[in-house]
Design an enzyme around this catalytic site. Sequence first.
Site, PDB file in Angstrom:
ATOM      1  N   LYS A 112       1.026  -1.547  -0.203  1.00  0.00           N
ATOM      2  CA  LYS A 112      -0.011  -0.037  -0.151  1.00  0.00           C
ATOM      3  C   LYS A 112       0.789   1.133   0.003  1.00  0.00           C
ATOM      4  O   LYS A 112       1.577   1.474   0.637  1.00  0.00           O
ATOM      5  CB  LYS A 112      -1.023   0.118   1.022  1.00  0.00           C
ATOM      6  N   ASP A 217     -14.067   5.563   9.289  1.00  0.00           N
ATOM      7  CA  ASP A 217     -14.335   4.628   8.438  1.00  0.00           C
ATOM      8  C   ASP A 217     -14.927   3.460   8.225  1.00  0.00           C
ATOM      9  O   ASP A 217     -14.600   2.775   6.568  1.00  0.00           O
ATOM     10  CB  ASP A 217     -13.260   5.045   7.185  1.00  0.00           C
TER      11      ASP A 217
END
Length: 451
Positions: A112, A217
């Site tokens: 990532k 989130d």
Amino acid sequence: MSSEDFRVLTAVEMGMKNHEIVPISLVSQIASLKHGGCHKVIKELVKNKLLCYENTRDGTGYKLTYAGYDYLALKALASRDVVHSVGNQIGMGKESDIYIVADQDCNQYAMKLHRLGRTSFRKVKEKRDYLKHRNNASWLYLARIAAAKEFAFMKILHEHDIPVPAPVDFNRHCVIMEVMDAHPLNQVADLKHPENVYSECMELIVSLAALGFIHCDFNEFNLLVTSEDKIYVIDFPQMVSISHTNAKTYFDHDVQCIREFFNRKYGYESELYPTFDDIRRTHNLDIQLSASGFIKEKDSANSDQRDELEVDYEEMISSVRHCQLESDEGESSGSDTDDKEDVDEEKIDGEAQLNDDEEDSSDSDLENLHENNKSYRPFRDNDLKLSEENSGDTTTNILKKSLTAAGVKERVKKQVSKTQKMNHRRKVKKGEASLSRRKRRENDDAVKDSW
């Protein structure tokens, strides 16, 4: 890429700690390449978009791009034998890119790369406390902080048996983690048992809160589901503590997102859902990792105590200073009175002597005072004379030492030599040697042509 390329990239990265745009002179000084080869390397790096050239009113120079930052991170991970090859891109979000990588044993991982600063996600400086005491910072620095936070959260959650990808390593803005054989929940059309997945999601929200975290989130884009309907959660940089001032709002928002998604996509609606009052803290991992929000709540009492101690300390110092000022004033006033007494005594002595010369019949009190003054004053006058002579000698010696001609000449020579050396260094600065050689060759050609 050669070692010189990475050396220049590292030099620009080091220069960006204190400069928004790094000048070429600073890059060449930090890189310390031989034969002034910094210009050629920078030209190639700019051509390959690993560096960016900036020419603004604040100055001209270079700064790292995300591509150059990727190369530095991959170089560090390759030296640790974590990454050996990079594959295809498997995902892209508003603040990151996901790639497949592998090590020398062909073990695949997910890489990532944080990409903070995109046009779709530029409110991160206002919504997250990455800057803390800083007024501004580069996007590369914020991406590095986000990667460090995410790796720390993933590591501690994986240790406490929370279903998250296993973290492997990180460097700069790059995080290496386990590859999950799963799909994002928003891409799954049908679920075998949506009620089980719904309950598992709600239990996951509560278990995170019990450890001291709120995801902030928690939605279908950050949930991975396997073929066996097992849920994994990803994306952690924005997590906050349950002691945050807006913790209840964030918790209710996460719960509401899951309820609306299951009702909209799978037609499943349940009246059972957790609330913020149902949270029972079991660990203090938010304090251990310094999650956002815990400092304001947990350390409020300590901060009040510190403020009180600082006030007491300042009052004590002010009282001590006031006492010192009063003592100094008392001493100065005492010395003034002594001086006045000396002047008065001198006047009295003069008047007594005049009276003795002019009138033989003087008062007995004045005669006694005159005799006492004569008997005690010589000792005090001698001490004053000695101190004045000593002080006069020291001042003259200091003046003689500071104003000797030889010392002045030596200082002037040293200053001239320093300026000459500095000028010479400026002329022969690293990275500009080729320019001086070029001028020298042009002069040589001009001399030859003149003959």
